[in-house]
Structures are given as structure tokens and as C-alpha cells.
Write an enzyme that holds these catalytic residues in place. Structure first.
Site, PDB file in Angstrom:
ATOM      1  N   ARG A 193      24.446  68.140 -23.505  1.00 49.56           N
ATOM      2  CA  ARG A 193      23.599  67.564 -24.553  1.00 49.56           C
ATOM      3  C   ARG A 193      23.688  66.044 -24.555  1.00 49.56           C
ATOM      4  NH1 ARG A 193      24.085  69.926 -30.404  1.00 49.56           N
ATOM      5  NH2 ARG A 193      22.517  68.308 -30.513  1.00 49.56           N
ATOM      6  N   ARG A 242      26.181  68.841 -42.770  1.00 54.00           N
ATOM      7  CA  ARG A 242      25.702  67.471 -42.521  1.00 54.00           C
ATOM      8  C   ARG A 242      24.394  67.329 -43.282  1.00 54.00           C
ATOM      9  NH1 ARG A 242      25.743  66.375 -36.224  1.00 54.00           N
ATOM     10  NH2 ARG A 242      24.984  64.329 -36.828  1.00 54.00           N
ATOM     11  N   ASP A 245      32.200  59.087 -33.275  1.00 49.93           N
ATOM     12  CA  ASP A 245      31.871  59.742 -32.007  1.00 49.93           C
ATOM     13  C   ASP A 245      32.917  59.494 -30.921  1.00 49.93           C
ATOM     14  OD1 ASP A 245      29.636  60.826 -33.133  1.00 49.93           O
ATOM     15  OD2 ASP A 245      28.235  59.355 -32.298  1.00 49.93           O
ATOM     16  N   LYS A 278      21.815  58.212 -25.711  1.00 50.65           N
ATOM     17  CA  LYS A 278      21.165  59.367 -26.347  1.00 50.65           C
ATOM     18  C   LYS A 278      20.718  59.008 -27.767  1.00 50.65           C
ATOM     19  CE  LYS A 278      23.940  62.649 -28.249  1.00 50.65           C
ATOM     20  NZ  LYS A 278      23.696  62.926 -29.680  1.00 50.65           N
ATOM     21  N   ASN A 279      21.644  58.453 -28.547  1.00 50.84           N
ATOM     22  CA  ASN A 279      21.344  58.252 -29.969  1.00 50.84           C
ATOM     23  C   ASN A 279      20.406  57.071 -30.218  1.00 50.84           C
ATOM     24  OD1 ASN A 279      22.852  60.464 -30.497  1.00 50.84           O
ATOM     25  ND2 ASN A 279      24.644  59.369 -31.276  1.00 50.84           N
TER      26      ASN A 279
HETATM   27  N1  EPU Z   1      25.143  61.663 -44.972  1.00 53.73           N
HETATM   28  C1  EPU Z   1      24.818  62.139 -46.210  1.00 53.73           C
HETATM   29  N2  EPU Z   1      23.488  62.382 -46.493  1.00 53.73           N
HETATM   30  C2  EPU Z   1      22.501  62.159 -45.589  1.00 53.73           C
HETATM   31  C3  EPU Z   1      22.845  61.664 -44.316  1.00 53.73           C
HETATM   32  C4  EPU Z   1      24.179  61.427 -44.041  1.00 53.73           C
HETATM   33  O1  EPU Z   1      25.691  62.340 -47.043  1.00 53.73           O
HETATM   34  O2  EPU Z   1      21.336  62.395 -45.926  1.00 53.73           O
HETATM   35  C5  EPU Z   1      26.539  61.386 -44.634  1.00 53.73           C
HETATM   36  C6  EPU Z   1      27.066  62.286 -43.516  1.00 53.73           C
HETATM   37  O3  EPU Z   1      27.521  63.523 -43.990  1.00 53.73           O
HETATM   38  C7  EPU Z   1      28.172  61.440 -42.930  1.00 53.73           C
HETATM   39  C8  EPU Z   1      27.633  60.016 -43.108  1.00 53.73           C
HETATM   40  O4  EPU Z   1      26.630  60.097 -44.095  1.00 53.73           O
HETATM   41  O5  EPU Z   1      29.342  61.567 -43.669  1.00 53.73           O
HETATM   42  C9  EPU Z   1      27.056  59.400 -41.859  1.00 53.73           C
HETATM   43  O6  EPU Z   1      26.086  60.263 -41.270  1.00 53.73           O
HETATM   44  P1  EPU Z   1      24.827  59.695 -40.486  1.00 53.73           P
HETATM   45  O7  EPU Z   1      23.612  60.001 -41.259  1.00 53.73           O
HETATM   46  O8  EPU Z   1      25.111  58.288 -40.119  1.00 53.73           O
HETATM   47  O9  EPU Z   1      24.834  60.607 -39.181  1.00 53.73           O
HETATM   48  P2  EPU Z   1      23.587  61.121 -38.356  1.00 53.73           P
HETATM   49  O10 EPU Z   1      22.509  60.125 -38.388  1.00 53.73           O
HETATM   50  O11 EPU Z   1      23.309  62.521 -38.743  1.00 53.73           O
HETATM   51  C10 EPU Z   1      24.324  59.965 -36.145  1.00 53.73           C
HETATM   52  C11 EPU Z   1      24.602  60.380 -34.737  1.00 53.73           C
HETATM   53  C12 EPU Z   1      25.913  61.157 -34.688  1.00 53.73           C
HETATM   54  C13 EPU Z   1      27.026  60.281 -35.253  1.00 53.73           C
HETATM   55  C14 EPU Z   1      26.661  59.793 -36.658  1.00 53.73           C
HETATM   56  C15 EPU Z   1      27.666  58.818 -37.241  1.00 53.73           C
HETATM   57  C16 EPU Z   1      22.409  60.652 -33.799  1.00 53.73           C
HETATM   58  C17 EPU Z   1      21.371  61.548 -33.267  1.00 53.73           C
HETATM   59  N3  EPU Z   1      23.527  61.215 -34.260  1.00 53.73           N
HETATM   60  O12 EPU Z   1      24.206  61.152 -36.896  1.00 53.73           O
HETATM   61  O13 EPU Z   1      26.159  61.412 -33.312  1.00 53.73           O
HETATM   62  O14 EPU Z   1      28.222  61.013 -35.302  1.00 53.73           O
HETATM   63  O15 EPU Z   1      25.379  59.134 -36.623  1.00 53.73           O
HETATM   64  O16 EPU Z   1      27.779  57.692 -36.441  1.00 53.73           O
HETATM   65  O17 EPU Z   1      22.264  59.436 -33.753  1.00 53.73           O
HETATM   66  C18 EPU Z   1      27.014  62.552 -31.457  1.00 53.73           C
HETATM   67  O18 EPU Z   1      26.332  61.815 -30.729  1.00 53.73           O
HETATM   68  O19 EPU Z   1      27.931  63.302 -31.005  1.00 53.73           O
HETATM   69  C19 EPU Z   1      26.767  62.563 -32.894  1.00 53.73           C
HETATM   70  C20 EPU Z   1      27.128  63.564 -33.672  1.00 53.73           C
END
Ligand code: EPU
Length: 416
Positions: free
Chosen positions: A396, A121, A304, A22-23
């Protein structure tokens, strides 16, 4: 609302074929916007999230069709640049369209994602990075609005490692004017593979697989033709199912290196593993040993898998300590597990899990995707019947979960 009825207590045995990730699929779907053309994405999982993303692309004017797991996206007629609140609120990853729209059209209007089930987030890193590349972004009535952007190369250092921000800025940078340097980037396979896919279309990206990427903007890209990598979290979840039920499960169509951190923890818990190039066989112990787990960006233990690992530890012989350093509040599964007899104490972002001999079936409620997987795992190992409510979260992110579990011998039924 659909529910899952599970009668637990059986070790699961057999082979499961792991679906596409998915991701990894979602950013590649967004990247189809970078270039007008007909893009072919194979091995795309049929999930609520990939369908939602397909809907976002359609609203922008793309023609999207699924044929089994082949997704064809025709982005030649894309005319709108607006991703509406109604879709973004159901899937935060919709924000991935922002960078590609700014890069191709110089304009975008994308709903700002709100909080999620387990807390805030932020997307500040996405916005700061795009602004550093020259985008003028305003927040207007809940939307991120960019006008007349001419993206230019910039040097951007992330103070937090972010999967989403790395993918976003990589997509923006491939068509920007000049050179972009991204520092402290995420190394998750989903991100690295996105870079490889873009490079396959003519993007000039150096440093993939390292913490520093140098991207030389190009004026055009070829359409995407790729196969999405296997889902490492789905694979690790099934591995944890073997650990928790004391069964033996062969995972097919996997890249073991992508979930090595989880495999190592399962070995520590007493699982016997046989790794091959694209499969892993996991034989669970009679009872798992307790673990210490700290979530970290890749190649560390993934957040995750935190919920699923708490499920394993809930029946371990002794006390485990599980800390989530990525999402400090991602523990909504804990009170639900307690309803099944788990003994878990939460101390901030640390769960102290005292293993019990047996969990007991109960009615529980899923609150997000991975929390749902954790509850289904607990139900599979529990004595008696468990009814898991609100399983739309599972839909999802896990393709055909109950069919796959049933094929491994689980007594599981979807109730409409
Ligand atoms: N963060 C910030 N600012 C930002 C972006 C992120 O402070 O602008 C922080 C977040 O709060 C968190 C950390 O950085 O503490 C990492 O977040 P990241 O941006 O890596 O997460 P994401 O890209 O929003 C993806 C996956 C998530 C997974 C996270 C961490 C996708 C679509 N989602 O989210 O997947 O938990 O990386 O590995 O790729 C899931 O599949 O269940 C899921 C939630």
C-alpha cells in the site's frame, strides 16, 4: 497471500532512490476532481493505494492512465459523485473526494470510513468543517450524502491538528463563494504542497506554511501539472534501516527538512549524517543508543515513524521510551516484535523498550503499513530467518520495497 522471507544480520550498504510521497499524491489526485481538464501528476508512486485512488476516480467517470510514474487524469467527463464502500473500506483516504465533489457538483455520496487496524479514526472534523461551509450532510446507510450544496466561505478552527481535514477543507474552500479562514491547520509537507499545487492552478490561498490559512474562493481553476514531492516516511524508514543494521545508506531524491525530526532522533541514536540539498547519507552505529520519542504533528516526530523507531530501539543499548500522542492504540507491531525476542512493555500509549543484543528470526504477521515496515526492519537485523506474512499492507505504501532493500544487500525474497 504474499509473504516476505528475510535472512537477517547484514549491514545494508548503498544508495536508494526515494519514491514520490503516497500521502502527498492522494490529495492531489482528489484535487483533479475540482476542475474539468487533463491533469498531469509526475513522480506518483506505483502503490496499491494510488491504484485504489485511481479506481475511485475512474468510478466517478475520470479517465486515468499510469505511464511509469506519470499519472494522467482526465476529469472532463466526470458524471458520478459516488465513492462506494468496497473501495473506501480498503483505503480511508478515499474520503478526500468529498470536498472536491461538493465544491464542483454540489453533490456527493461517499462511504463513511469505518475503524482502521489500530482503532477508531474519526472524520468529524471533515464533516463539521464542510457543514460550516453550508453543506447539508446526512449519514445514510453508511454513506455521507450531500445534496444541493452551495459551499460558502466560513471561519473554521480545528481543535485537533488534522492532515486530512486541512486538505479536505482547503480543496472545498478554493471554489467556495467568499472567504474561508482555517485555523490550527496541519503543517505536514503533504498539506502545504497541496496548497501550493492549488495556488499554481489559480486558487487564492494565503498563509501556506503557517497555522492559519485564508482562502478566497475563485470560480474556476486550471488543470494540475505537478511533480509529487519525495516520500519523507519512506526516506526516514530507509534511514532507520541504516541505524538498525549498522550499515551506510545514501538516500537520493529527498527533502531533508521534511524528515528532520526523524533524522535528529537517529543522530541521537548514534548515526552519523551527511545532509545535502536533495540527499542524506546515514551511517548507522555498531549499536543504537536508546531514545525518548514523542510523536507530534509536523514539524514534530511523525506517528508514521513510531513503529520503525520502536524496531531501532528494540536493539538499542539501554531502555527507550516511545509515546504516540496522535494514535493512542497504534502498537499492533509490539506483540509481533515480542515473538522475535524484543522486550517491550506497553503502558497505554507509551512503549517502554528494553534493548536486546540481538533479535531472532520468527514467523510474524503484518497488521498495517508502518507496522509491516517495522517488522521487515526487525527481520533485517535479526539472526536467522523471518517470514513476514500479510505484506499486502507494505504494498500500500512502499514502492518496490524488497527490490530496493535487495539492492542494498538484503537477503529478502517475496513468496507468492
Ligand atoms: N482526528 C479527529 N477527527 C478528524 C480527523 C482526525 O479527531 O476528523 C484526529 C485523529 O484521530 C488523530 C489526529 O486527529 O488523532 C490526526 O489525524 P489526521 O487527520 O491528521 O490523520 P489522517 O489525515 O487521517 C494522515 C495520513 C496518515 C498519518 C496521519 C497523521 C494520509 C492519507 N494519511 O491521516 O498516514 O498517520 O495523517 O500524520 O495522509 C500512513 O501513511 O501510514 C498513515 C496512516
Amino acid at each position: 497471500m504474499d509473504k516476505l522471507l528475510v535472512r537477517g544480520g547484514k549491514p545494508l550498504q548503498g544508495t536508494v532512490r526515494i519514491s514520490g510521497s503516497k500521502n502527498a499524491a492522494l490529495p492531489v489526485m482528489a484535487a483533479t476532481l475540482l476542475t474539468p481538464g487533463v491533469h498531469r501528476l509526475r513522480n506518483v508512486p506505483r502503490l496499491r493505494d494510488t491504484h485504489t485512488f485511481a479506481r475511485v476516480l475512474e468510478l466517478l467517470g475520470a479517465r486515468v492512465s499510469f505511464d511509469a510514474n506519470l499519472l494522467t487524469v482526465d476529469t472532463r467527463e466526470v458524471s458520478s459523485v459516488e465513492a462506494p464502500y468496497e473501495l473506501v473500506k480498503t483505503m480511508r483516504a478515499s474520503i478526500y473526494v468529498l470536498g472536491p465533489l461538493l465544491a464542483r457538483f454540489g453533490r456527493a455520496k461517499v462511504s463513511l470510513p469505518g475503524g482502521c487496524a489500530w482503532g477508531p479514526r474519526p472524520v468529524n472534523l471533515h464533516l463539521t468543517g464542510l457543514r460550516a461551509m453550508g453543506a447539508v450532510l446526512e449519514i445514510e446507510h453508511g454513506y455521507i450524502v450531500g445534496r444541493d450544496a452551495r459551499l460558502k466561505g466560513a471561519t473554521i478552527g480545528f481543535d485537533v491538528v488534522s492532515v486530512g481535514a486541512t486538505a479536505q477543507l482547503m480543496m472545498a474552500a478554493v471554489l467556495a463563494e467568499g472567504t474561508t479562514v482555517l485555523e490550527n491547520v496541519a503543517l505536514e509537507p503533504d498539506v502545504t504542497v497541496l496548497g501550493e499545487v492549488l495556488a499554481g492552478c489559480g486558487a487564492r490561498i494565503e498563509g501556506l506554511g503557517s497555522r492559519r490559512l485564508t482562502i478566497q474562493g475563485v470560480t474556476s481553476l486550471r488543470p494540475i501539472d505537478t511533480a509529487i514531492i519525495p516520500d519523507r516516511i519512506e526516506a526516514a524508514t530507509f534511514a532507520a534501516v541504516a541505524a538498525m543494521t549498522g550499515g551506510t545508506i545514501r538516500l537520493e531524491n529527498v527533502v531533508p527538512d521534511h524528515f528532520e525530526a526523524a533524522l535528529r532522533k537517529l543522530e541521537e541514536a548514534g548515526c552519523a549524517l551527511q545532509r545535502a540539498a536533495d540527499s542524506v547519507t546515514v551511517a548507522g552505529p555498531a549499536r543504537p543508543r536508546p531514545l525518548n520519542v514523542v510523536t507530534q504533528p509536523f514539524p514534530g516526530f511523525p506517528t508514521d515513524m513510531q513503529a520503525q523507531m520502536i524496531a531501532v530501539c528494540a536493539v538499542a543499548e539501554g531502555t527507550s521510551v516511545i509515546e504516540d500522542t496522535i494514535y493512542l492504540d497504534r502498537f499492533t507491531h509490539v506483540p509481533e516484535l515480542a515473538r522475535m525476542g524484543a522486550r517491550i512493555e506497553l503502558r497505554g500509549n507509551v512503549a517502554v523498550v528494553k534493548g536486546v543484543d540481538r533479535l531472532a528470526g520468527a514467523q510474524v504477521m503484518a497488521t498495517d503499513l508502518r507496522a509491516s515496515a517495522c517488522l521487515v526492519m526487525a527481520a533485517l537485523a535479526a539472526q536467522g530467518e523471518t517470514l513476514v506474512d500479510r505484506i499486502y499492507h507494505l504494498d500500500r505504501g512502499y514502492e518496490s520495497l524488497e527490490q530496493k532493500l535487495a539492492a542494498l544487500g538484503a537477503d529478502i525474497q517475496r513468496i507468492h
